[in-house]
Scaffold this active site. Structure first.
Site, PDB file in Angstrom:
ATOM      1  CE  LYS A  59     -48.923 -40.039 -30.905  1.00 32.31           C
ATOM      2  NZ  LYS A  59     -47.511 -40.259 -30.971  1.00 32.31           N
TER       3      LYS A  59
ATOM      4  NE  ARG B  54     -45.445 -39.343 -36.039  1.00 33.71           N
ATOM      5  CZ  ARG B  54     -45.237 -39.495 -34.723  1.00 33.71           C
ATOM      6  NH1 ARG B  54     -44.924 -40.654 -34.217  1.00 33.71           N
ATOM      7  NH2 ARG B  54     -45.369 -38.461 -33.923  1.00 33.71           N
TER       8      ARG B  54
ATOM      9  NE  ARG C 108     -54.672 -32.949 -23.349  1.00 34.86           N
ATOM     10  CZ  ARG C 108     -55.309 -34.050 -23.752  1.00 34.86           C
ATOM     11  NH1 ARG C 108     -54.685 -34.947 -24.457  1.00 34.86           N
ATOM     12  NH2 ARG C 108     -56.565 -34.248 -23.442  1.00 34.86           N
TER      13      ARG C 108
ATOM     14  NE  ARG D 157     -43.727 -33.016 -32.189  1.00 38.04           N
ATOM     15  CZ  ARG D 157     -43.857 -32.940 -30.858  1.00 38.04           C
ATOM     16  NH1 ARG D 157     -43.451 -31.866 -30.205  1.00 38.04           N
ATOM     17  NH2 ARG D 157     -44.389 -33.929 -30.194  1.00 38.04           N
TER      18      ARG D 157
HETATM   19  P1  AMP Z   1     -43.688 -38.890 -30.802  1.00 35.24           P
HETATM   20  O1  AMP Z   1     -43.033 -39.190 -29.498  1.00 35.24           O
HETATM   21  O2  AMP Z   1     -44.527 -40.034 -31.298  1.00 35.24           O
HETATM   22  O3  AMP Z   1     -44.465 -37.602 -30.766  1.00 35.24           O
HETATM   23  O4  AMP Z   1     -42.515 -38.698 -31.886  1.00 35.24           O
HETATM   24  C1  AMP Z   1     -41.556 -37.673 -31.740  1.00 35.24           C
HETATM   25  C2  AMP Z   1     -40.817 -37.455 -33.042  1.00 35.24           C
HETATM   26  O5  AMP Z   1     -40.137 -38.659 -33.417  1.00 35.24           O
HETATM   27  C3  AMP Z   1     -41.690 -37.112 -34.243  1.00 35.24           C
HETATM   28  O6  AMP Z   1     -42.003 -35.732 -34.324  1.00 35.24           O
HETATM   29  C4  AMP Z   1     -40.797 -37.571 -35.400  1.00 35.24           C
HETATM   30  O7  AMP Z   1     -39.744 -36.654 -35.646  1.00 35.24           O
HETATM   31  C5  AMP Z   1     -40.177 -38.844 -34.839  1.00 35.24           C
HETATM   32  N1  AMP Z   1     -41.006 -40.029 -35.125  1.00 35.24           N
HETATM   33  C6  AMP Z   1     -41.671 -40.826 -34.235  1.00 35.24           C
HETATM   34  N2  AMP Z   1     -42.318 -41.811 -34.871  1.00 35.24           N
HETATM   35  C7  AMP Z   1     -42.076 -41.643 -36.192  1.00 35.24           C
HETATM   36  C8  AMP Z   1     -42.489 -42.338 -37.368  1.00 35.24           C
HETATM   37  N3  AMP Z   1     -43.310 -43.402 -37.309  1.00 35.24           N
HETATM   38  N4  AMP Z   1     -42.030 -41.873 -38.559  1.00 35.24           N
HETATM   39  C9  AMP Z   1     -41.206 -40.812 -38.644  1.00 35.24           C
HETATM   40  N5  AMP Z   1     -40.807 -40.108 -37.582  1.00 35.24           N
HETATM   41  C10 AMP Z   1     -41.225 -40.512 -36.353  1.00 35.24           C
END
Ligand code: AMP
Length: 190
Positions: free
Chosen positions: A13, A88, A123, A144
């Protein structure tokens, strides 16, 4: 254009969102990056978010919705924005819908990057060695991916009903994946 980019953790992403935002010349908001930045800056938001991030859990909706609402209200987002990692949960999707409706805006395209679970895990473990992210441990990765399936897949179904979702094969090199994305985006604009 308002675009949303979905993908399980490790689907690529972040890399693709950056490329796509540059290509479309629109702002890019990654809620994950924004939360990590808040944490690095040791803000109240960052401190609250840290425990959820490290446990592989979602940060509570009201905190994340606040971050996105602030960004979308900035003048550079009037004509479009690429949201990466948001919404999310269904509650976040509803909050986003309400915000856009208030401003007579709409979601043009939702992209879903897909990859087999073994590849996602591999990855992320590779990324753990390079970037040292606190949530890239094997246990947190599994958590996750589970959260993505349980909480975020229903959001995709919600958008699928609106006919705006395009699934894209996220395997291969970043350039190959971007080419697939570009074709979908170009088609939707014509
Ligand atoms: P990411 O970098 O998108 O993989 O996000 C890393 C972590 O940030 C996730 O595992 C969540 O703990 C938190 N996070 C990111 N975006 C959201 C969201 N839209 N809602 C809730 N938690 C988020």
């Amino acid at each position: 254009m308002f675009l949303l980019l979905f993908g399980a953790p490790g689907a690529g992403k972040g890399t693709q969102a950056q490329r796509l935002a540059d290509f479309l010349e629109i702002p890019h908001l990654s809620t994950g990056d924004a939360l990590r930045q808040a944490r690095q800056d040791d803000t109240p938001l960052g401190r609250k978010a840290a425990e959820f991030i490290d446990a592989g859990q979602l940060v509570p909706d009201e905190l994340v919705v606040g971050v996105v609402g602030e960004k979308l209200s900035q003048p550079d987002c009037t004509d479009g924005c690429l949201l990466d990692g948001f919404p999310r949960t269904l509650a976040q999707a509803q909050a986003l819908g309400a915000h856009l409706q208030e401003n007579s805006q709409q979601i043009d395209l939702v992209l879903e990057l897909t990859a087999p679970e073994e590849e996602l895990t591999l990855r992320m473990l590779q990324r753990a060695c390079i970037e040292g992210r606190s949530d890239d441990t094997p246990e947190t990765i599994a958590q996750r991916i589970e959260v993505y399936c349980n909480e975020t897949m229903p959001v995709l179904d919600y958008y699928r009903q609106q006919g705006v979702v395009h699934s894209i094969d996220g395997t291969g090199t970043p350039t190959e994946v971007f080419e697939r994305i570009r074709q979908v985006v170009e088609k939707s604009r014509s």
